[in-house]
Design a protein around this motif. Structure first.
Motif, PDB file in Angstrom:
ATOM      1  N   GLU A  89      -3.860   1.462  -7.785  1.00 48.29           N
ATOM      2  CA  GLU A  89      -3.085   2.612  -7.323  1.00 48.29           C
ATOM      3  C   GLU A  89      -3.999   3.810  -7.076  1.00 48.29           C
ATOM      4  OE1 GLU A  89       0.288   4.919  -9.553  1.00 48.29           O
ATOM      5  OE2 GLU A  89       1.116   3.088  -8.658  1.00 48.29           O
ATOM      6  N   THR A  90      -4.977   4.000  -7.957  1.00 47.64           N
ATOM      7  CA  THR A  90      -5.972   5.051  -7.753  1.00 47.64           C
ATOM      8  C   THR A  90      -6.753   4.799  -6.476  1.00 47.64           C
ATOM      9  OG1 THR A  90      -6.188   5.401 -10.132  1.00 47.64           O
ATOM     10  CG2 THR A  90      -8.015   6.152  -8.746  1.00 47.64           C
ATOM     11  N   MET A  91      -7.087   3.531  -6.215  1.00 49.87           N
ATOM     12  CA  MET A  91      -7.815   3.191  -4.994  1.00 49.87           C
ATOM     13  C   MET A  91      -6.991   3.535  -3.761  1.00 49.87           C
ATOM     14  SD  MET A  91      -9.405  -0.490  -6.144  1.00 49.87           S
ATOM     15  CE  MET A  91      -9.817  -0.942  -4.459  1.00 49.87           C
ATOM     16  N   ALA A  92      -5.698   3.213  -3.790  1.00 52.03           N
ATOM     17  CA  ALA A  92      -4.839   3.484  -2.639  1.00 52.03           C
ATOM     18  C   ALA A  92      -4.788   4.976  -2.335  1.00 52.03           C
ATOM     19  CB  ALA A  92      -3.435   2.937  -2.890  1.00 52.03           C
ATOM     20  N   ARG A  93      -4.610   5.770  -3.360  1.00 43.70           N
ATOM     21  CA  ARG A  93      -4.528   7.220  -3.151  1.00 43.70           C
ATOM     22  C   ARG A  93      -5.886   7.798  -2.753  1.00 43.70           C
ATOM     23  NH1 ARG A  93       0.524   9.034  -5.348  1.00 43.70           N
ATOM     24  NH2 ARG A  93       1.583   7.283  -6.370  1.00 43.70           N
ATOM     25  N   ALA A  94      -6.961   7.228  -3.326  1.00 45.26           N
ATOM     26  CA  ALA A  94      -8.303   7.688  -2.953  1.00 45.26           C
ATOM     27  C   ALA A  94      -8.599   7.391  -1.490  1.00 45.26           C
ATOM     28  CB  ALA A  94      -9.348   7.027  -3.849  1.00 45.26           C
ATOM     29  N   SER A  95      -8.084   6.265  -0.994  1.00 45.65           N
ATOM     30  CA  SER A  95      -8.325   5.917   0.406  1.00 45.65           C
ATOM     31  C   SER A  95      -7.673   6.930   1.339  1.00 45.65           C
ATOM     32  CB  SER A  95      -7.805   4.508   0.707  1.00 45.65           C
ATOM     33  OG  SER A  95      -6.393   4.471   0.724  1.00 45.65           O
ATOM     34  N   ARG A  96      -6.483   7.440   0.963  1.00 46.47           N
ATOM     35  CA  ARG A  96      -5.833   8.440   1.810  1.00 46.47           C
ATOM     36  C   ARG A  96      -6.582   9.776   1.760  1.00 46.47           C
ATOM     37  NH1 ARG A  96      -1.787   8.775   5.596  1.00 46.47           N
ATOM     38  NH2 ARG A  96      -2.362   6.582   5.412  1.00 46.47           N
ATOM     39  N   TRP A 150       0.849  -1.197   0.000  1.00 43.66           N
ATOM     40  CA  TRP A 150       0.000   0.000   0.000  1.00 43.66           C
ATOM     41  C   TRP A 150       0.882   1.243   0.000  1.00 43.66           C
ATOM     42  CZ3 TRP A 150      -4.775  -0.959  -1.258  1.00 43.66           C
ATOM     43  CH2 TRP A 150      -5.777   0.001  -1.096  1.00 43.66           C
ATOM     44  N   ASN A 151       1.963   1.204   0.782  1.00 45.33           N
ATOM     45  CA  ASN A 151       2.915   2.301   0.817  1.00 45.33           C
ATOM     46  C   ASN A 151       3.530   2.512  -0.568  1.00 45.33           C
ATOM     47  OD1 ASN A 151       6.096   2.896   1.175  1.00 45.33           O
ATOM     48  ND2 ASN A 151       4.963   4.020   2.732  1.00 45.33           N
ATOM     49  N   TYR A 152       3.866   1.433  -1.259  1.00 46.71           N
ATOM     50  CA  TYR A 152       4.434   1.506  -2.608  1.00 46.71           C
ATOM     51  C   TYR A 152       3.450   2.140  -3.580  1.00 46.71           C
ATOM     52  CZ  TYR A 152       6.064  -0.343  -7.142  1.00 46.71           C
ATOM     53  OH  TYR A 152       6.457  -0.486  -8.453  1.00 46.71           O
ATOM     54  N   TRP A 153       2.181   1.702  -3.534  1.00 52.01           N
ATOM     55  CA  TRP A 153       1.170   2.244  -4.439  1.00 52.01           C
ATOM     56  C   TRP A 153       0.921   3.732  -4.185  1.00 52.01           C
ATOM     57  CZ3 TRP A 153      -2.333  -2.510  -3.295  1.00 52.01           C
ATOM     58  CH2 TRP A 153      -2.023  -3.554  -4.180  1.00 52.01           C
ATOM     59  N   MET A 154       1.123   4.174  -2.960  1.00 55.26           N
ATOM     60  CA  MET A 154       0.895   5.583  -2.640  1.00 55.26           C
ATOM     61  C   MET A 154       2.145   6.431  -2.865  1.00 55.26           C
ATOM     62  SD  MET A 154      -1.852   5.957   0.425  1.00 55.26           S
ATOM     63  CE  MET A 154      -0.846   5.355   1.762  1.00 55.26           C
ATOM     64  N   GLY A 155       3.189   5.824  -3.442  1.00 59.86           N
ATOM     65  CA  GLY A 155       4.395   6.576  -3.759  1.00 59.86           C
ATOM     66  C   GLY A 155       5.417   6.626  -2.655  1.00 59.86           C
ATOM     67  N   GLY A 156       5.248   5.817  -1.614  1.00 60.42           N
ATOM     68  CA  GLY A 156       6.207   5.793  -0.509  1.00 60.42           C
ATOM     69  C   GLY A 156       7.442   4.960  -0.825  1.00 60.42           C
ATOM     70  N   LYS A 157       8.389   4.993   0.083  1.00 58.98           N
ATOM     71  CA  LYS A 157       9.658   4.290  -0.113  1.00 58.98           C
ATOM     72  C   LYS A 157       9.918   3.222   0.953  1.00 58.98           C
ATOM     73  CE  LYS A 157      11.675   8.306  -2.413  1.00 58.98           C
ATOM     74  NZ  LYS A 157      11.407   7.721  -3.738  1.00 58.98           N
ATOM     75  N   ASP A 158       8.959   2.996   1.843  1.00 62.13           N
ATOM     76  CA  ASP A 158       9.149   2.028   2.922  1.00 62.13           C
ATOM     77  C   ASP A 158       8.618   0.663   2.485  1.00 62.13           C
ATOM     78  OD1 ASP A 158      10.279   3.926   4.716  1.00 62.13           O
ATOM     79  OD2 ASP A 158       8.273   4.711   5.086  1.00 62.13           O
ATOM     80  N   ASN A 159       9.316   0.071   1.529  1.00 59.86           N
ATOM     81  CA  ASN A 159       8.924  -1.221   0.984  1.00 59.86           C
ATOM     82  C   ASN A 159      10.157  -1.923   0.437  1.00 59.86           C
ATOM     83  OD1 ASN A 159       9.072  -0.116  -1.924  1.00 59.86           O
ATOM     84  ND2 ASN A 159       7.521   1.201  -0.976  1.00 59.86           N
ATOM     85  N   TYR A 160       9.997  -3.206   0.141  1.00 59.55           N
ATOM     86  CA  TYR A 160      11.106  -4.017  -0.341  1.00 59.55           C
ATOM     87  C   TYR A 160      10.805  -4.523  -1.754  1.00 59.55           C
ATOM     88  CZ  TYR A 160      12.464  -4.059   4.583  1.00 59.55           C
ATOM     89  OH  TYR A 160      12.824  -3.694   5.849  1.00 59.55           O
ATOM     90  N   GLU A 161      11.816  -5.110  -2.369  1.00 60.06           N
ATOM     91  CA  GLU A 161      11.644  -5.588  -3.742  1.00 60.06           C
ATOM     92  C   GLU A 161      10.487  -6.572  -3.851  1.00 60.06           C
ATOM     93  OE1 GLU A 161      14.173  -7.593  -7.430  1.00 60.06           O
ATOM     94  OE2 GLU A 161      15.060  -7.485  -5.425  1.00 60.06           O
ATOM     95  N   VAL A 162      10.357  -7.460  -2.850  1.00 62.76           N
ATOM     96  CA  VAL A 162       9.280  -8.442  -2.889  1.00 62.76           C
ATOM     97  C   VAL A 162       7.912  -7.755  -2.907  1.00 62.76           C
ATOM     98  CG1 VAL A 162       9.146  -8.729  -0.366  1.00 62.76           C
ATOM     99  CG2 VAL A 162       8.466 -10.609  -1.867  1.00 62.76           C
TER     100      VAL A 162
END
Length: 269
Positions: A55-62, A27-39
């Motif tokens: 990705e639109t859903m993730a940003r809409a949720s925020r 979810w962090n990755y879809w929202m443009g964050g950097k706290d994620n790993y390759e997996v």
């Protein structure tokens, strides 16, 4: 009062598993964050291939969270927030939105993921007048959550209970309803319930979710809008009710498009 967070324990941090994708990190990755790993990025990209709208859903949720907290702190005047299943801090987190409106707001985050704990300790700060605290606790133990949160929040005064995108991780529907109701039962009159979860109304999303669940990650259950509405039984939803989140009190001048996440804000009479 400044926040009084505890020091992360090294044993908890050692439990971070970077070999299996994790919903909070994706979810962090879809929202443009950097706290994620390759997996997580691999799983997130695979999900997006099946369901490009995710990705639109993730940003809409925020954006929905921002509007909901703004409404609760502003129009309802609630100054206490219990945000369970908070996930990784990104931008405009609950405490930031609430304390911009009312610096004295007290916010308790609850999660049981060690990576979330690590980042919460570093990023979830507070205004001088308010409190921001993090509890390492499990959604499936609501009485324990209420008992611990009660050391920080005053349950004789209204509290905003927030379950944002988390009840889908409880696979058994009756258990999910029971958890929601047990948490709501602890709230005094005048409190509110703030919620969203993803729906099962899009076939591509259902296929993408199944592919994600098959990776061995903690599964997430997509449910029908009528099932989500049952989480609000006994409460009084405010207008416009339980709807696709972009349609919940959209910003003036915008033309929102519905997505497959539904939620709302309901008051406890």
């Amino acid at each position: 009062m400044a926040d009084s967070r505890s020091t992360p324990d090294q044993d908890a941090l050692s439990r971070i598993d970077t070999t299996v994708p994790h919903s909070a990190r994706i979810w962090n990755y879809w929202m443009g964050g950097k706290d994620n790993y390759e997996v997580d990025r691999i799983a997130g990209d695979a999900y997006r291939e099946h369901a490009p709208a995710i990705e639109t859903m993730a940003r809409a949720s925020r954006r929905y969270l921002i509007r909901a907290v703004t409404y609760v702190a502003g129009e309802l005047g609630i100054r206490q927030f219990l945000d369970i299943g908070t996930g990784l801090p990104t931008y405009d987190n609950t405490h930031q939105v609430a304390q911009r409106i009312a610096p004295e707001s007290r916010v308790v985050y609850v999660d049981n993921d060690p990576l979330v704990l690590r980042h919460a300790q570093a990023l979830l700060t507070s205004t001088r007048e308010g409190v921001t605290e993090y509890l390492d606790a499990d959604l499936r133990d609501p009485e324990r959550i209420i008992e611990r949160a009660g050391r920080i929040l005053d349950f004789d005064r209204p509290v905003a209970l927030m379950l944002m995108g988390i009840l889908g991780h409880v696979q058994d529907y009756e258990e999910a309803k029971s958890i929601a109701r047990r948490l709501q039962a602890a709230l005094p009159a005048g409190s509110c319930f703030v919620h969203y979860d993803s729906t099962d109304t899009d076939q591509a999303l259902k296929e993408a979710q199944q592919g994600y669940d098959d990776t061995g990650a903690v599964p997430y259950v997509l449910r029908g809008p009528e099932q989500l509405a049952a989480f609000y039984e006994g409460l009084e939803p405010v207008e416009p009710g339980i709807v696709s989140c972009p349609l919940w009190r959209p910003e003036p001048g915008t033309v929102p498009e519905p997505t497959d996440i539904h939620g709302g804000v309901a008051r406890k009479p």
